[in-house]
Write an enzyme that holds these catalytic residues in place. Structure first.
Site, PDB file in Angstrom:
ATOM      1  N   LYS A  85       0.842  -1.206   0.000  1.00 19.19           N
ATOM      2  CA  LYS A  85       0.000   0.000   0.000  1.00 19.19           C
ATOM      3  C   LYS A  85       0.871   1.249   0.000  1.00 19.19           C
ATOM      4  O   LYS A  85       1.561   1.531   0.971  1.00 19.19           O
ATOM      5  CB  LYS A  85      -0.917   0.052   1.221  1.00 19.19           C
ATOM      6  CG  LYS A  85      -1.953   1.177   1.042  1.00 19.19           C
ATOM      7  CD  LYS A  85      -2.571   1.656   2.319  1.00 19.19           C
ATOM      8  CE  LYS A  85      -1.852   2.791   2.974  1.00 19.19           C
ATOM      9  NZ  LYS A  85      -1.896   4.085   2.274  1.00 19.19           N
ATOM     10  N   GLU A 139      10.221   0.723  10.251  1.00 18.05           N
ATOM     11  CA  GLU A 139      11.202   1.789   9.982  1.00 18.05           C
ATOM     12  C   GLU A 139      10.471   3.091  10.277  1.00 18.05           C
ATOM     13  O   GLU A 139       9.589   3.490   9.518  1.00 18.05           O
ATOM     14  CB  GLU A 139      11.635   1.773   8.510  1.00 18.05           C
ATOM     15  CG  GLU A 139      12.282   0.487   8.040  1.00 18.05           C
ATOM     16  CD  GLU A 139      13.755   0.401   8.363  1.00 18.05           C
ATOM     17  OE1 GLU A 139      14.288   1.321   9.011  1.00 18.05           O
ATOM     18  OE2 GLU A 139      14.371  -0.603   7.970  1.00 18.05           O
ATOM     19  N   CYS A 172      13.396  10.673   6.783  1.00 18.93           N
ATOM     20  CA  CYS A 172      13.394  10.122   8.143  1.00 18.93           C
ATOM     21  C   CYS A 172      14.755  10.295   8.808  1.00 18.93           C
ATOM     22  O   CYS A 172      14.842  10.509  10.010  1.00 18.93           O
ATOM     23  CB  CYS A 172      13.014   8.657   8.100  1.00 18.93           C
ATOM     24  SG  CYS A 172      13.969   7.736   6.895  1.00 18.93           S
ATOM     25  N   GLU A 210      10.052  15.497  15.421  1.00 22.99           N
ATOM     26  CA  GLU A 210      10.414  15.403  14.011  1.00 22.99           C
ATOM     27  C   GLU A 210       9.591  16.429  13.231  1.00 22.99           C
ATOM     28  O   GLU A 210       8.370  16.365  13.233  1.00 22.99           O
ATOM     29  CB  GLU A 210      10.096  13.979  13.526  1.00 22.99           C
ATOM     30  CG  GLU A 210      10.606  13.699  12.154  1.00 22.99           C
ATOM     31  CD  GLU A 210      10.293  12.279  11.711  1.00 22.99           C
ATOM     32  OE1 GLU A 210       9.212  11.768  12.041  1.00 22.99           O
ATOM     33  OE2 GLU A 210      11.135  11.692  11.017  1.00 22.99           O
TER      34      GLU A 210
HETATM   35  P1  TAP Z   1       2.414   7.740   8.388  1.00 24.44           P
HETATM   36  O1  TAP Z   1       1.315   8.700   8.586  1.00 24.44           O
HETATM   37  O2  TAP Z   1       2.799   6.841   9.501  1.00 24.44           O
HETATM   38  O3  TAP Z   1       2.000   6.877   7.116  1.00 24.44           O
HETATM   39  C1  TAP Z   1       2.803   5.839   6.593  1.00 24.44           C
HETATM   40  C2  TAP Z   1       1.935   4.875   5.829  1.00 24.44           C
HETATM   41  O4  TAP Z   1       1.059   4.203   6.728  1.00 24.44           O
HETATM   42  C3  TAP Z   1       1.029   5.539   4.798  1.00 24.44           C
HETATM   43  O5  TAP Z   1       0.876   4.677   3.696  1.00 24.44           O
HETATM   44  C4  TAP Z   1      -0.273   5.678   5.564  1.00 24.44           C
HETATM   45  O6  TAP Z   1      -1.388   5.831   4.748  1.00 24.44           O
HETATM   46  C5  TAP Z   1      -0.290   4.360   6.324  1.00 24.44           C
HETATM   47  N1  TAP Z   1      -1.120   4.342   7.522  1.00 24.44           N
HETATM   48  C6  TAP Z   1      -1.646   5.390   8.223  1.00 24.44           C
HETATM   49  N2  TAP Z   1      -2.332   4.933   9.286  1.00 24.44           N
HETATM   50  C7  TAP Z   1      -2.231   3.566   9.269  1.00 24.44           C
HETATM   51  C8  TAP Z   1      -2.711   2.527  10.112  1.00 24.44           C
HETATM   52  N3  TAP Z   1      -3.417   2.786  11.202  1.00 24.44           N
HETATM   53  N4  TAP Z   1      -2.394   1.250   9.805  1.00 24.44           N
HETATM   54  C9  TAP Z   1      -1.643   0.959   8.734  1.00 24.44           C
HETATM   55  N5  TAP Z   1      -1.174   1.903   7.883  1.00 24.44           N
HETATM   56  C10 TAP Z   1      -1.456   3.194   8.147  1.00 24.44           C
HETATM   57  O7  TAP Z   1       3.748   8.443   7.931  1.00 24.44           O
HETATM   58  P2  TAP Z   1       3.928   9.497   6.762  1.00 24.44           P
HETATM   59  O8  TAP Z   1       3.425  10.792   7.255  1.00 24.44           O
HETATM   60  O9  TAP Z   1       3.423   8.963   5.479  1.00 24.44           O
HETATM   61  O10 TAP Z   1       5.516   9.498   6.619  1.00 24.44           O
HETATM   62  C11 TAP Z   1       6.316  10.263   7.421  1.00 24.44           C
HETATM   63  C12 TAP Z   1       6.955   9.428   8.513  1.00 24.44           C
HETATM   64  O11 TAP Z   1       7.625   8.304   7.973  1.00 24.44           O
HETATM   65  C13 TAP Z   1       7.986  10.196   9.269  1.00 24.44           C
HETATM   66  O12 TAP Z   1       7.837   9.990  10.650  1.00 24.44           O
HETATM   67  C14 TAP Z   1       9.290   9.572   8.799  1.00 24.44           C
HETATM   68  O13 TAP Z   1      10.349   9.682   9.683  1.00 24.44           O
HETATM   69  C15 TAP Z   1       8.909   8.181   8.546  1.00 24.44           C
HETATM   70  N6  TAP Z   1       9.835   7.550   7.601  1.00 24.44           N
HETATM   71  C16 TAP Z   1      10.709   6.635   8.095  1.00 24.44           C
HETATM   72  C17 TAP Z   1      11.617   6.044   7.249  1.00 24.44           C
HETATM   73  C18 TAP Z   1      12.564   5.046   7.807  1.00 24.44           C
HETATM   74  S1  TAP Z   1      13.355   4.154   6.747  1.00 24.44           S
HETATM   75  N7  TAP Z   1      12.746   4.907   9.074  1.00 24.44           N
HETATM   76  C19 TAP Z   1      11.644   6.376   5.901  1.00 24.44           C
HETATM   77  C20 TAP Z   1      10.747   7.309   5.424  1.00 24.44           C
HETATM   78  C21 TAP Z   1       9.826   7.890   6.304  1.00 24.44           C
HETATM   79  P3  TAP Z   1      -1.822   7.316   4.295  1.00 24.44           P
HETATM   80  O14 TAP Z   1      -0.637   7.966   3.723  1.00 24.44           O
HETATM   81  O15 TAP Z   1      -2.819   7.122   3.285  1.00 24.44           O
HETATM   82  O16 TAP Z   1      -2.299   7.969   5.547  1.00 24.44           O
END
Ligand code: TAP
Length: 478
Positions: free
Chosen positions: A181, A255, A289, A386
């Site tokens: 997804k 991650e 991240c 963050e």
């Molecule tokens: P999230 O809001 O956590 O979303 C990540 C993914 O999870 C999206 O596809 C999201 O869908 C989905 N999601 C949301 N709620 C969920 C649930 N209850 N159950 C399962 N999946 C769910 O993060 P984001 O805002 O997209 O990304 C930013 C974050 O990612 C930052 O904290 C960043 O540090 C972290 N990140 C970490 C890494 C590594 S390698 N550690 C790399 C990149 C990013 P929707 O987008 O449709 O809400």
């Protein structure tokens, strides 16, 4: 004063964006249950396409397709699976311009980054793991490595194609099948990847893509026939996923977020460090991240370094992400812009000093100027939370011990950077810093052969390298 720009039309014509997209299940694009959502270009707010929103029944269909495909795929000799991965890697290269433009339009990131980092790194991951597919018994992970089954993979919006590659390539190399997804705001490169799977004649059901929001991710993670959950995203959602899978036999890798310290000692090559600081926090608008969002600079060189940093920030070009000269593109969504704005406001309220170069912002789309806060203390929210945006918090230190203490004073532990001419200091810091990745005299460098992952609230499990195979094989936790 804002400005209007005309997005480069010739780039836009490189990629064919369809008015609407279905789900990719069992090797075909199929209709979802009926609901859909819009994906927009964050640099213009133009609607790009209507995308199917997968519900629980759709997710179930995708998991069944993956289960059915698992039998054949897992029994196929590794050397045969490798051929598919090599083919996918080559097609990513061949269609690299198309992928880069699409990623930039859907995400807002500068084209020079999607062209030079996202797409080549995605291809490199498929090449790298293709090489492992027929050598798994030599990975030091047991004599007869066996895949787990169906992997449910959920990825964020900051590196849509690259995160997809980090997830899918090792899973397939080990003989698993996947349902992935993508994030709601950036589904398009995953859907183009689905076409690439068709072009590579990948057996139907080996890769399935279900688009949707958090509820779709939740349905995938909770599905009883998913054997492995691989998640990249925020720490808050990561914790929720850990609770969802608790008590099941699913294997999980998480991650999550970060708040990396980029530490500059007084003997560092200053101009090189300034480049590393700029790349560390402004690459991908700080939507990284492992971004070097806390600059720890040794007090004796702080003034000089900040002067040079501000001069360099003054040369950064913000604007049309499709322009090859752009350094800072658009913020990915209105929601993310609101979060960055709120946290930067907290920096002002808590008494830190904000500085940005003179910088005009486009009149439509979501934008935030490159920003540095000085006078930051460890208690400030901008030093603890963050931001996930182009905002750098500067703190100072006197001794290496103080640098270590401040760097580790965070619930996260994903990455860190050290700038010094002394080799012994690099080894000392790498040993003391509680972070999964420590870069020395460089920052934000990614290689498929290097394991990547976090300490503490930055998650568990490793992606990349030989270690990245372990989380897709039976009984092989590293
Ligand atoms: P999230 O809001 O956590 O979303 C990540 C993914 O999870 C999206 O596809 C999201 O869908 C989905 N999601 C949301 N709620 C969920 C649930 N209850 N159950 C399962 N999946 C769910 O993060 P984001 O805002 O997209 O990304 C930013 C974050 O990612 C930052 O904290 C960043 O540090 C972290 N990140 C970490 C890494 C590594 S390698 N550690 C790399 C990149 C990013 P929707 O987008 O449709 O809400």
């Amino acid at each position: 004063m804002g400005f209007e720009y005309a997005p480069a039309p010739e780039s836009r014509s490189i990629v064919d964006i369809k008015p609407s997209y279905g789900l990719f299940i069992g090797g075909e694009f199929v209709e979802g249950s009926g609901a859909s959502f819009k994906t927009i270009n964050p640099a213009t707010e133009e609607t790009l396409a209507e995308v199917a929103q997968a519900d629980e029944a759709d997710v179930d269909r995708a998991v069944r397709a993956a289960r059915q495909a698992f039998r054949g795929w897992s029994r196929m000799p590794g050397s045969e699976r490798a051929k598919y991965l090599f083919r996918i890697a080559r097609i990513i290269q061949e269609r690299g311009r198309e992928l880069a433009v699409l990623e930039t339009i859907d995400n807002g990131k500068p084209i020079k980054e999607s062209r030079d980092v996202d797409v080549p790194t995605a291809a490199a991951h498929f090449f790298y793991y293709a090489g492992w597919a027929d050598k798994l018994e030599h990975a030091g992970l047991g004599a007869n490595p066996q895949p787990l089954g169906v992997a449910g993979q959920v990825i964020p919006w900051n590196f849509p194609l690259m995160m997809l590659a980090w997830k899918i390539a090792p899973a397939l190399a080990c003989g698993n099948t996947v349902v992935l997804k993508p994030a709601e705001t950036t589904p398009l490169s995953a859907l183009l990847f689905a076409e690439i799977c068709q072009q590579a004649d990948l057996p139907p059901g080996v890769v399935n893509i279900v688009t949707g929001a958090g509820a779709t991710g939740q349905a995938l993670v909770a599905h009883p026939d998913v054997d492995k959950v691989a998640f990249t995203g925020s720490t808050a959602v990561g914790k929720q996923i850990a609770r969802t899978v608790a008590g099941t036999n699913k294997k999980v890798t998480l991650e999550l977020g970060g708040k990396a310290a980029n530490i500059v000692f007084d003997d560092a090559a200053i101009d090189q460090a300034v480049e590393g600081i700029v790349g560390g926090i402004f690459f991908n608008q700080g939507h990284v991240c492992c971004a070097g969002s806390r600059l720890l600079v040794q007090e004796s060189i702080a003034e000089e370094l900040l002067g040079r940093l501000k001069r360099r920030m003054g040369t950064l070009r913000l604007g049309d992400p499709l322009d090859k000269n752009t350094d800072i593109g658009a913020i990915n969504s209105a929601e993310q812009l609101a979060r960055i704005t709120e946290l930067a406001g907290a920096g002002d309220d808590e008494g830190a000093e904000r500085w940005s170069p003179a910088c005009e912002l486009p009149t439509s789309g979501f934008w935030f100027p490159p920003t540095v806060f000085t006078g930051v203390t460890q208690a400030h929210r901008i030093a603890r939370e963050e931001v996930f945006g182009p905002v750098l918090s500067v703190l100072t230190f006197r001794t290496p011990a103080e640098a270590v203490e401040k760097a580790n004073n965070t619930p996260f532990g994903l990455s860190a950077g050290v700038w010094t001419e002394k080799g012994s200091r690099i080894l000392h810091m790498a040993d003391k810093l509680r972070a999964g990745v420590v870069w020395a005299n460089t920052f934000n460098k990614f290689d498929p052969a290097s394991p990547f992952g976090g300490y503490k609230e930055s998650g568990y499990g490793r992606e990349g390298g030989r270690q990245g195979l372990a989380s897709y094989l039976q009984g092989e936790d590293l």
